[in-house]
Design an enzyme around this catalytic site. Structure first.
Site, PDB file in Angstrom:
ATOM      1  N   SER A 127       0.363  -0.755  -6.038  1.00  0.00           N
ATOM      2  CA  SER A 127       0.395  -2.051  -6.723  1.00  0.00           C
ATOM      3  C   SER A 127       1.071  -1.925  -8.078  1.00  0.00           C
ATOM      4  O   SER A 127       0.915  -0.902  -8.750  1.00  0.00           O
ATOM      5  CB  SER A 127      -1.044  -2.537  -6.926  1.00  0.00           C
ATOM      6  OG  SER A 127      -1.295  -3.634  -6.110  1.00  0.00           O
ATOM      7  N   HIS A 186       0.818  -1.217   0.000  1.00  0.00           N
ATOM      8  CA  HIS A 186       0.000   0.000   0.000  1.00  0.00           C
ATOM      9  C   HIS A 186       0.850   1.264   0.000  1.00  0.00           C
ATOM     10  O   HIS A 186       0.410   2.300  -0.482  1.00  0.00           O
ATOM     11  CB  HIS A 186      -0.990  -0.038   1.166  1.00  0.00           C
ATOM     12  CG  HIS A 186      -2.155  -0.919   0.857  1.00  0.00           C
ATOM     13  ND1 HIS A 186      -3.448  -0.511   0.906  1.00  0.00           N
ATOM     14  CD2 HIS A 186      -2.196  -2.217   0.427  1.00  0.00           C
ATOM     15  CE1 HIS A 186      -4.246  -1.511   0.538  1.00  0.00           C
ATOM     16  NE2 HIS A 186      -3.497  -2.552   0.251  1.00  0.00           N
ATOM     17  N   LYS A 203     -13.187  -8.437  -8.211  1.00  0.00           N
ATOM     18  CA  LYS A 203     -12.233  -9.346  -8.870  1.00  0.00           C
ATOM     19  C   LYS A 203     -11.586 -10.274  -7.820  1.00  0.00           C
ATOM     20  O   LYS A 203     -11.462 -11.480  -8.044  1.00  0.00           O
ATOM     21  CB  LYS A 203     -11.154  -8.500  -9.565  1.00  0.00           C
ATOM     22  CG  LYS A 203     -10.541  -9.173 -10.757  1.00  0.00           C
ATOM     23  CD  LYS A 203      -9.767  -8.155 -11.549  1.00  0.00           C
ATOM     24  CE  LYS A 203      -9.116  -8.783 -12.741  1.00  0.00           C
ATOM     25  NZ  LYS A 203      -8.524  -7.812 -13.634  1.00  0.00           N
ATOM     26  N   ASP A 204     -11.199  -9.686  -6.669  1.00  0.00           N
ATOM     27  CA  ASP A 204     -10.615 -10.498  -5.592  1.00  0.00           C
ATOM     28  C   ASP A 204     -11.626 -11.520  -5.092  1.00  0.00           C
ATOM     29  O   ASP A 204     -11.275 -12.675  -4.821  1.00  0.00           O
ATOM     30  CB  ASP A 204     -10.190  -9.602  -4.415  1.00  0.00           C
ATOM     31  CG  ASP A 204      -8.786  -9.028  -4.612  1.00  0.00           C
ATOM     32  OD1 ASP A 204      -8.155  -9.364  -5.638  1.00  0.00           O
ATOM     33  OD2 ASP A 204      -8.327  -8.245  -3.756  1.00  0.00           O
ATOM     34  N   GLU A 228       5.953 -33.905   1.024  1.00  0.00           N
ATOM     35  CA  GLU A 228       4.765 -33.443   0.304  1.00  0.00           C
ATOM     36  C   GLU A 228       5.209 -32.860  -1.044  1.00  0.00           C
ATOM     37  O   GLU A 228       6.354 -32.416  -1.195  1.00  0.00           O
ATOM     38  CB  GLU A 228       4.075 -32.347   1.115  1.00  0.00           C
ATOM     39  CG  GLU A 228       3.498 -32.830   2.432  1.00  0.00           C
ATOM     40  CD  GLU A 228       2.127 -33.459   2.273  1.00  0.00           C
ATOM     41  OE1 GLU A 228       2.039 -34.565   1.699  1.00  0.00           O
ATOM     42  OE2 GLU A 228       1.153 -32.860   2.728  1.00  0.00           O
TER      43      GLU A 228
HETATM   44  C1  HEM Z   1       1.459 -15.691   3.462  1.00  0.00           C
HETATM   45  C2  HEM Z   1       1.838 -15.400   2.245  1.00  0.00           C
HETATM   46  C3  HEM Z   1       1.487 -14.163   1.483  1.00  0.00           C
HETATM   47  C4  HEM Z   1       0.347 -13.391   1.514  1.00  0.00           C
HETATM   48  C5  HEM Z   1      -0.904 -13.607   2.367  1.00  0.00           C
HETATM   49  C6  HEM Z   1       0.532 -12.316   0.564  1.00  0.00           C
HETATM   50  C7  HEM Z   1      -0.398 -11.327   0.312  1.00  0.00           C
HETATM   51  C8  HEM Z   1      -0.256 -10.334  -0.650  1.00  0.00           C
HETATM   52  C9  HEM Z   1      -1.279  -9.391  -1.030  1.00  0.00           C
HETATM   53  C10 HEM Z   1      -2.692  -9.329  -0.427  1.00  0.00           C
HETATM   54  C11 HEM Z   1      -0.771  -8.594  -2.010  1.00  0.00           C
HETATM   55  C12 HEM Z   1      -1.505  -7.489  -2.769  1.00  0.00           C
HETATM   56  C13 HEM Z   1      -2.324  -8.123  -3.894  1.00  0.00           C
HETATM   57  C14 HEM Z   1      -1.488  -8.817  -4.953  1.00  0.00           C
HETATM   58  O1  HEM Z   1      -0.632  -8.165  -5.569  1.00  0.00           O
HETATM   59  O2  HEM Z   1      -1.693 -10.036  -5.140  1.00  0.00           O
HETATM   60  C15 HEM Z   1       0.602  -9.012  -2.244  1.00  0.00           C
HETATM   61  C16 HEM Z   1       1.467  -8.423  -3.135  1.00  0.00           C
HETATM   62  C17 HEM Z   1       2.775  -8.808  -3.342  1.00  0.00           C
HETATM   63  N1  HEM Z   1       3.384  -9.938  -2.843  1.00  0.00           N
HETATM   64 FE1  HEM Z   1       2.574 -11.181  -1.442  1.00  0.00          FE
HETATM   65  N2  HEM Z   1       1.771 -12.455  -0.030  1.00  0.00           N
HETATM   66  C18 HEM Z   1       2.386 -13.570   0.493  1.00  0.00           C
HETATM   67  C19 HEM Z   1       3.618 -14.069   0.133  1.00  0.00           C
HETATM   68  C20 HEM Z   1       4.469 -13.528  -0.818  1.00  0.00           C
HETATM   69  C21 HEM Z   1       5.672 -14.135  -1.327  1.00  0.00           C
HETATM   70  C22 HEM Z   1       6.223 -15.501  -0.913  1.00  0.00           C
HETATM   71  C23 HEM Z   1       6.216 -13.270  -2.215  1.00  0.00           C
HETATM   72  C24 HEM Z   1       7.469 -13.439  -3.031  1.00  0.00           C
HETATM   73  C25 HEM Z   1       8.610 -13.281  -2.597  1.00  0.00           C
HETATM   74  C26 HEM Z   1       5.353 -12.115  -2.295  1.00  0.00           C
HETATM   75  C27 HEM Z   1       5.576 -11.008  -3.083  1.00  0.00           C
HETATM   76  C28 HEM Z   1       4.671  -9.997  -3.326  1.00  0.00           C
HETATM   77  C29 HEM Z   1       4.915  -8.842  -4.164  1.00  0.00           C
HETATM   78  C30 HEM Z   1       6.237  -8.490  -4.873  1.00  0.00           C
HETATM   79  C31 HEM Z   1       3.735  -8.094  -4.174  1.00  0.00           C
HETATM   80  C32 HEM Z   1       3.483  -6.764  -4.924  1.00  0.00           C
HETATM   81  C33 HEM Z   1       3.104  -7.099  -6.353  1.00  0.00           C
HETATM   82  C34 HEM Z   1       2.751  -5.905  -7.184  1.00  0.00           C
HETATM   83  O3  HEM Z   1       1.914  -5.108  -6.777  1.00  0.00           O
HETATM   84  O4  HEM Z   1       3.327  -5.805  -8.300  1.00  0.00           O
HETATM   85  N3  HEM Z   1       4.283 -12.319  -1.452  1.00  0.00           N
HETATM   86  N4  HEM Z   1       0.873 -10.078  -1.414  1.00  0.00           N
END
Ligand code: HEM
Length: 399
Positions: free
Chosen positions: A222, A218, A245-246, A289
Site C-alpha cells: 500500500s 498486495h 479503521k476500515d 444521473e
Molecule cells: C470497484 C471498484 C474498486 C474497488 C472495489 C477498489 C478496491 C480497492 C482496495 C480494497 C484497495 C486497497 C485499499 C485502499 O487503498 O483503499 C484499493 C487500492 C487502490 N485502488 Fe482501488 N478499487 C476500485 C476502483 C479503483 C479505481 C477506479 C481506481 C483509479 C483508477 C483505483 C485505484 C487504486 C489504487 C492506485 C490503489 C492503491 C493505492 C495505494 O495503496 O496507494 N481503484 N482499491
C-alpha cells in the site's frame, strides 16, 4: 477439563494443518490480511477501497433478488418494477438500497480515483493497480448506465436514445454501432435485452477484476500520503489497526447510505423515471444521473456531436496515460505545490462541468463549461508533463 481443552486445541490444529496443506486458505488470510504491512500514515482515504468492496457485495445481493422479479421486455419492465416496489416482500427496500448504493458507489469511486491522483498512487510499482482500477471505472459506468435503462421509465428510454445518437455520430461505423446497440432503429425490446445481459454479466465481471486489483495492491504494497515508500519501521500489521479503521469507514458509509435511502431518496431518483417510457413524448429536460453530468457537460461543450463524444470518452481515456504523463520522482501532491494547485482546479472543473451539464450549457454555462473542459485536459496533457520535467531536472542536478 484442562486436558480435554488441550486435546481440542490439538484437534483444531491438526484440522487446520489438514486444510492448509491442501488449500492454504488460513496461510493466505494470515499473510494477506492479518499481518499484511500497512503504512502507519495511511489516512481515512485509504478506507474507501474497503467501502467500495462492501457496497459491491450489497449491490450484488440486492441485484440478484431484483433480477429474480424483473421482466426485461418493453411490455413488462415498468410493471415488474412497480410490482417489486409494491408487492415483492421488502422489494421497495432492496430497490432503494440498489439505487442509493449505485449512486454512492460512483461517489466513492471518484473519491478513490482523486485520492490516487493526488497522492501519486499510479506511480511505480502500482501502474497495473491503477490501470485495473480504471478498467473497473469503465465497467462500473457501463453497468450503471445499463441499470438506469432497465426500469423503462421516460429517462431510461430517452437516455438510451441519446446514447444511441451519440454512437451514431462516430464516422463510418456510427450507424452500424447504433444499430447493434439498440438492436433496431430506436430503443426497444432488443435494447432492453442487451442491456439486461450486460448489466448482469458486468456486475460479476467487476468482482473478478476487483480481485486482481486488490491482489495488485498486495504485491506492490500500500502507498501512503507522504509518497515515501514505508519500510518495516513505518508499517503496522493490517489487523487489528487497519481492520478497525476500515470497519469505521464502512460504518460511516452505511450511515450515509441509510440516510440517503430513508431521508433523502430524491437525491438519487429522477421523478420523470416514475413515468413509463413514451417514445412519442420527449421530456423537456433529459439529463443523466449526477455522476455522469461532468461527461454529459463535455458532450455538449463541443459544437459538433462527434467532438463532444471524443471529449467525454477522452476524459476517461487520458487517465490511462497518467503513469506515463507524470514521470516526476516526487510522488505525492503534498510535496508538489503546483500539482496541488492544479489538482484543486481540476476538481473544481469537474464539479463545474457537472453543473454546466445540468444547465444544458445554456448562456454563461457554455463559456464556463468550455473553459472547464479545456482546463481538465490542460492539467493532464500540459501541467503534469511540464511539472514532472522540472522536478526531474531539480532532482538530477541535486544528486
Ligand atoms: C470497484 C471498484 C474498486 C474497488 C472495489 C477498489 C478496491 C480497492 C482496495 C480494497 C484497495 C486497497 C485499499 C485502499 O487503498 O483503499 C484499493 C487500492 C487502490 N485502488 Fe482501488 N478499487 C476500485 C476502483 C479503483 C479505481 C477506479 C481506481 C483509479 C483508477 C483505483 C485505484 C487504486 C489504487 C492506485 C490503489 C492503491 C493505492 C495505494 O495503496 O496507494 N481503484 N482499491
Amino acid at each position: 477439563m484442562t486436558g480435554s481443552s488441550s486435546s481440542d486445541r490439538e484437534n483444531d490444529g491438526s484440522k487446520q494443518d489438514w486444510l492448509d496443506s491442501r488449500l492454504p486458505v488460513r496461510r493466505f488470510l494470515t499473510t494477506q490480511f492479518r499481518s499484511f504491512p500497512m503504512p502507519r500514515s495511511a489516512n481515512m482515504l485509504w478506507t474507501v477501497g474497503a467501502m467500495l468492496s462492501a457496497v459491491l457485495v450489497l449491490m450484488l445481493l440486492s441485484g440478484l433478488v431484483l433480477a429474480m422479479n424483473y421482466t426485461p421486455t418493453v411490455a413488462g419492465a415498468f410493471a415488474s418494477i412497480e410490482a417489486i416496489e409494491r408487492r415483492v416482500p421488502s422489494g421497495w427496500l432492496l430497490r432503494s438500497m440498489h439505487m442509493a448504493g449505485a449512486s454512492l458507489f460512483l461517489g466513492a469511486l471518484y473519491l478513490h480515483l482523486f485520492r490516487g491522483l493526488y497522492y501519486g498512487s499510479y506511480k511505480k510499482p502500482r501502474e497495473l493497480v491503477w490501470l485495473l482500477g480504471l478498467l473497473l471505472l469503465v465497467m462500473t459506468m457501463i453497468t450503471a448506465f445499463a441499470g438506469y435503462v432497465l426500469p423503462w421509465g421516460q429517462m431510461s428510454y430517452w437516455g438510451a436514445d441519446i446514447a444511441g445518437k451519440a454512437l451514431a455520430s462516430i464516422p463510418v461505423i456510427g450507424p452500424f454501432t447504433e444499430r447493434v446497440f439498440l438492436d433496431g432503429s430506436q430503443p426497444g425490446d432488443g435494447t432492453l435485452h442487451h442491456l439486461f445481459v450486460l448489466h448482469f454479466t458486468l456486475a460479476f465481471a467487476i468482482v473478478a477484476v476487483v480481485g486482481l486489483h486488490v491482489a495488485g495492491v498486495h504485491v506492490a504494497g500500500s502507498g501512503n500520503p507522504s509518497g515515501v515508500e514505508s519500510d518495516r519501521k513505518g508499517s503496522l500489521p493490517f489487523s487489528p489497526y487497519f481492520a478497525i479503521k476500515d470497519a469505521l469507514g464502512v460504518a460511516v458509509f452505511a450511515i450515509v447510505l441509510t440516510a440517503v435511502m430513508f431521508l433523502f431518496p430524491d437525491l438519487v431518483t429522477e421523478s420523470a423515471n416514475y413515468r413509463p417510457a413514451n417514445p412519442l413524448h420527449t421530456p423537456t429536460n433529459i439529463e443523466p444521473e449526477w455522476y455522469f453530468l461532468p461527461f454529459f457537460g463535455m458532450l455538449q461543450a463541443i459544437p459538433f456531436k462527434f467532438g463532444g463524444l471524443m471529449a467525454s470518452v477522452g476524459a476517461v481515456a487520458v487517465l490511462f496515460l497518467v503513469p506515463w504523463l507524470d514521470t516526476s520522482p516526487v510522488r505525492s501532491a503534498r510535496q508538489r505545490p503546483l500539482i496541488r494547485l492544479s489538482m484543486i482546479l481540476l476538481v473544481a472543473s469537474f464539479v463545474v462541468l457537472g453543473l454546466a451539464g445540468q444547465h444544458h450549457m445554456k448562456g454563461i454555462w457554455l463559456i464556463i463549461g468550455r473553459c472547464a473542459t479545456v482546463f481538465y485536459f490542460f492539467h493532464f496533457l500540459v501541467v503534469l508533463p511540464f511539472v514532472s520535467r522540472r522536478e526531474r531536472a531539480v532532482v538530477e542536478s541535486a544528486s
